[in-house]
Design a protein around this motif. Structure first.
Motif, PDB file in Angstrom:
ATOM      1  N   TYR A   1      -4.609  -5.496  -8.702  1.00 18.49           N
ATOM      2  CA  TYR A   1      -5.104  -4.357  -7.934  1.00 18.49           C
ATOM      3  C   TYR A   1      -6.056  -4.798  -6.829  1.00 18.49           C
ATOM      4  O   TYR A   1      -6.811  -5.765  -6.976  1.00 18.49           O
ATOM      5  CB  TYR A   1      -5.842  -3.379  -8.852  1.00 18.49           C
ATOM      6  CG  TYR A   1      -4.941  -2.649  -9.817  1.00 18.49           C
ATOM      7  CD1 TYR A   1      -4.166  -1.581  -9.396  1.00 18.49           C
ATOM      8  CD2 TYR A   1      -4.877  -3.032 -11.154  1.00 18.49           C
ATOM      9  CE1 TYR A   1      -3.342  -0.908 -10.283  1.00 18.49           C
ATOM     10  CE2 TYR A   1      -4.054  -2.369 -12.047  1.00 18.49           C
ATOM     11  CZ  TYR A   1      -3.287  -1.303 -11.607  1.00 18.49           C
ATOM     12  OH  TYR A   1      -2.467  -0.645 -12.484  1.00 18.49           O
TER      13      TYR A   1
ATOM     14  N   THR B   1      -7.663   1.486  -4.391  1.00 20.85           N
ATOM     15  CA  THR B   1      -6.753   2.150  -5.325  1.00 20.85           C
ATOM     16  C   THR B   1      -7.481   3.310  -6.000  1.00 20.85           C
ATOM     17  O   THR B   1      -8.582   3.139  -6.523  1.00 20.85           O
ATOM     18  CB  THR B   1      -6.259   1.155  -6.387  1.00 20.85           C
ATOM     19  OG1 THR B   1      -5.478   0.149  -5.751  1.00 20.85           O
ATOM     20  CG2 THR B   1      -5.424   1.853  -7.442  1.00 20.85           C
TER      21      THR B   1
ATOM     22  N   GLN C   1       0.851  -1.186   0.000  1.00 24.56           N
ATOM     23  CA  GLN C   1       0.000   0.000   0.000  1.00 24.56           C
ATOM     24  C   GLN C   1       0.890   1.239   0.000  1.00 24.56           C
ATOM     25  O   GLN C   1       1.795   1.371   0.821  1.00 24.56           O
ATOM     26  CB  GLN C   1      -0.907   0.037   1.228  1.00 24.56           C
ATOM     27  CG  GLN C   1      -1.815   1.271   1.258  1.00 24.56           C
ATOM     28  CD  GLN C   1      -2.780   1.261   2.427  1.00 24.56           C
ATOM     29  OE1 GLN C   1      -2.437   1.709   3.520  1.00 24.56           O
ATOM     30  NE2 GLN C   1      -3.984   0.745   2.203  1.00 24.56           N
TER      31      GLN C   1
ATOM     32  N   LEU D   1      -2.282   3.490  -3.857  1.00 27.52           N
ATOM     33  CA  LEU D   1      -2.081   2.292  -4.673  1.00 27.52           C
ATOM     34  C   LEU D   1      -2.090   1.085  -3.752  1.00 27.52           C
ATOM     35  O   LEU D   1      -1.290   1.006  -2.813  1.00 27.52           O
ATOM     36  CB  LEU D   1      -0.747   2.359  -5.422  1.00 27.52           C
ATOM     37  CG  LEU D   1      -0.374   1.111  -6.239  1.00 27.52           C
ATOM     38  CD1 LEU D   1      -1.318   0.942  -7.429  1.00 27.52           C
ATOM     39  CD2 LEU D   1       1.079   1.184  -6.717  1.00 27.52           C
ATOM     40  N   ASN D   2      -3.019   0.150  -3.992  1.00 33.17           N
ATOM     41  CA  ASN D   2      -3.084  -1.110  -3.254  1.00 33.17           C
ATOM     42  C   ASN D   2      -2.934  -2.247  -4.253  1.00 33.17           C
ATOM     43  O   ASN D   2      -3.764  -2.394  -5.162  1.00 33.17           O
ATOM     44  CB  ASN D   2      -4.428  -1.261  -2.529  1.00 33.17           C
ATOM     45  CG  ASN D   2      -4.623  -0.215  -1.447  1.00 33.17           C
ATOM     46  OD1 ASN D   2      -3.674   0.175  -0.774  1.00 33.17           O
ATOM     47  ND2 ASN D   2      -5.860   0.245  -1.275  1.00 33.17           N
TER      48      ASN D   2
END
Length: 659
Positions: free
Chosen positions: A120, A124, A62, A133-134
């Protein structure tokens, strides 16, 4: 997707409590818990993993960043080269944030990396203040290093090393996760306690948060999957038919058939001319002519390619000789042309080379090993013309300030010589084998020999330096310290002299250091004290023979046939505003009673030391992704120079000669 403002705020609040110390935090939206770190730049980075002791496991990354950051990069191994890198940035065209899977094969543009698979996760996206962003990563907890050895994250490590880099400049093509991007403006190294990121129900939590949409495909170069796999190729791609084995015209052609124009404009001095001979190369670095007149080029992250040259000096065909992506700079042939040597960060390899078939033997031999895989990882190789069995190898520092390199026994920031006729069965160890040719040489990438056989070194000085003045730290890095030209001497004789690094530096801009009256070329220290002052350098350190503009980043040098000029490539700055370098210069040399030396006095380095022969017209706007970035030089029998550029925009190779 656009993030809900409250969600982004909660993530940042969770991260803001982390400070500079690793702490466990849980994302309320996904229930995934992370071992996280937050820097002073406002970026939070968290790593989640299963409750396992297995050496190869899935991870979740993350990244939460202020919207002002154009991209943020994360290193899974704590260094830049030879580890998986995960980049993230906003893609407004798709109204979301995308990942980019990368690996760097030196201190250069990281290339697309297919050894890791990303998916993803929910959350996100971005809003007006932050982006997140994950991603789940398969292949980020285990990879191969520069020697092909398996490296694994230790899930029980309470201080696992990681690193990040970021800048406020967005990638050139934000909608593509293979886009080129400018160098980071900020970076840092830190650790995470991975035990804090373990999740008992990891697989179930990940499955519940997967985004079904297929992520952008990551494309790769044609490099092999293993960093050290070596195989020969018998394929040759014809470009222009040729009936000759080498060039017969002595000038520089107007253009080369089938080759595009320069990615960025260049200018040459009066009496000089340049033409692009190849483009779309993979970070071309070192190059050397074989005995048949072909040009062998190391393409960093790909291997070694051979290029046959036609009547006009343009390439007529090319062939991959060695597909080995950890070869990153150094290349040289034995004097008889039958043995090819090339280097990775940690090893020097040798192959039997057949000029008639443009191929190598089935296996390589390790000549030298034990070199450092951190910091400045390019090695330069050379054979002195008068001592053809001595392999000269330069080794840079492992950091900007590598204090251990001040110890001659460490074997960094130095040049050493090795007799290849006496190579041990297992090869030499760099630190303990061979003999010294000077130490305290921070990053001497360029090596050249004068007519007497004397060795000259072209050195990259330190970045981001400060001087202690009246008890305070003063930033003087814009124009100090100078890069250097150093005289090493007869390579057949051991040289244990100290050339100053990491304590003594060379002045380029005296006015920036107001506490002492300096001249260009003087030596100075960062923190003068009673034990070691500026004047101490005069008695302990060998001074440079010529100073070069700070941050020019000189990478190669070669004398003309009369030894009256030394041509030097300036790769260009990455942390100076405005930019400098990005050119090729001519340094006048003379021979006196004491041998060869630069014609200019060192105090006049900034006035009469050198002149430009090739440059970019708007150097102040140049960057790692813009402008021709000269790296290495190889000279043909007509005194034409073939020069590589590893710019992130396009790998290019030009011919430079008299008009």
């Amino acid at each position: 997707m656009k993030l809900d403002t409250s969600l982004a705020s909660s993530l940042m609040l969770a991260g803001s409590a982390l400070g500079q110390v690793s702490k466990r935090y849980c994302d309320a939206a996904s229930s995934i818990c992370y071992s996280g770190w937050t820097g002073a730049n406002g970026v939070t980075i968290g790593v989640a993993l299963p409750n396992t002791t297995s050496p190869n496991f899935d991870t979740v990354l993350q990244v939460v960043s202020p919207i002002a950051n154009g991209w943020v990069g994360f290193s899974w191994g704590g260094t830049m080269p030879y580890v998986p890198l995960t980049m993230g940035w906003v893609n407004k065209a798709a109204n979301t944030v995308i990942y980019s899977s990368r690996m760097a094969f030196g201190l250069s543009m990281p290339q697309a990396y297919t050894g890791a698979e990303y998916t993803y996760l929910k959350g996100t996206g971005y809003n007006d203040t932050h982006w997140t962003l994950n991603v789940r990563c398969r292949g980020c907890s285990q990879w191969q290093d520069t020697e092909g050895k398996t490296v694994s994250l230790d899930s029980s490590n309470a201080a696992s090393p990681f690193a990040h880099g970021l800048t406020n400049k967005a990638p050139i093509q934000p909608a593509k996760n293979t886009s080129v991007f400018n160098v980071h403006s900020t970076f840092g190294h830190w650790t995470l306690d991975l035990t804090q990121g373990k999740n008992v129900d990891f697989d179930k939590l990940v499955a519940a948060n997967l985004i079904p949409d297929k992520p952008p495909a990551t494309t790769s170069t044609s490099a092999p999957s293993s960093p050290t796999s070596s195989r020969t190729s018998t394929l040759s791609t014809s470009i222009v038919p040729s009936s000759t084995s080498g060039p017969i015209q002595t000038g520089v052609p107007r253009s080369c058939a089938g080759v595009s124009t320069f990615h960025s404009p260049i200018l040459t001095a009066n009496g000089w001319k340049a033409v692009k001979v190849a483009g779309n190369m993979v970070q071309p670095r070192g190059l050397v002519f074989d005995t048949a007149g072909r040009l062998l080029v190391i393409q960093n992250g790909l291997g070694i390619t051979a290029h046959t040259i036609g009547n006009d000096g343009c390439f007529t065909s090319e062939k991959t000789v060695i597909a080995q992506r950890n070869l990153n700079h150094g290349i040289v042939l034995s004097q008889d042309g039958k043995t090819l040597y090339a280097s990775s960060a940690t090893q020097v390899y040798a192959w039997d080379y057949d000029t008639s078939t443009i191929s190598v033997g089935n296996s390589s031999r390790i000549i030298i090993s034990g070199m450092d895989n951190k910091g400045h990882v390019t090695r330069t190789l050379a054979f002195p013309p008068k001592h053809p069995t001595l392999l000269i190898v330069s080794h840079g520092s492992n950091d900007n300030f590598d204090y251990d390199a001040g110890n001659i026994k460490v074997g960094r920031s130095c040049i050493k010589a090795f007799d290849v006729t006496k190579t041990p069965t297992v090869g030499y160890n760099y630190a303990s084998g061979g003999y010294q040719l000077g130490y305290g040489l921070r990053n001497g990438v360029g090596l050249a020999f004068d007519a007497d056989g004397g060795l000259w070194e072209i050195e990259n000085a330190s970045d981001e330096i400060h001087r202690t003045i009246d008890g305070g730290s003063v930033d003087i890095h814009a124009d100090n310290p100078a890069d250097e030209i150093n005289y090493i001497g007869d390579p057949s004789k051991e040289n244990t002299k100290w050339y100053g690094y990491p304590t003594c530096y060379t002045i380029w801009a005296p006015d920036l250091i107001p506490d002492h009256k300096f001249a260009v070329g003087d030596q100075f220290v960062l923190t003068p004290n009673a034990t070691f002052a500026d004047a101490t350098c005069n008695t302990k350190s060998v001074p440079a023979k010529l100073a070069l503009q700070a941050h020019s980043a000189p990478l190669d040098a070669i004398f003309d046939k009369n030894y009256t000029n030394l041509y030097v490539t300036f790769h260009g700055s990455w942390n100076r505003n405005p930019s400098t370098g990005f050119k090729v210069v001519k340094v006048p040399f003379v021979k006196g009673a004491n041998g060869f030396a630069p014609k200019s006095a060192i105090a006049q380095s900034n006035v009469t030391g050198y002149t430009d022969i090739l440059r970019n017209p708007e150097v102040e706007n140049c960057s790692t992704t813009q402008c021709f970035r000269p790296v290495s030089i190889a000279k043909d029998k007509f005194e034409r120079m073939y020069i590589t550029s590893d710019s992130g925009a396009e790998g290019e190779l030009l011919m430079l000669g008299r008009a």
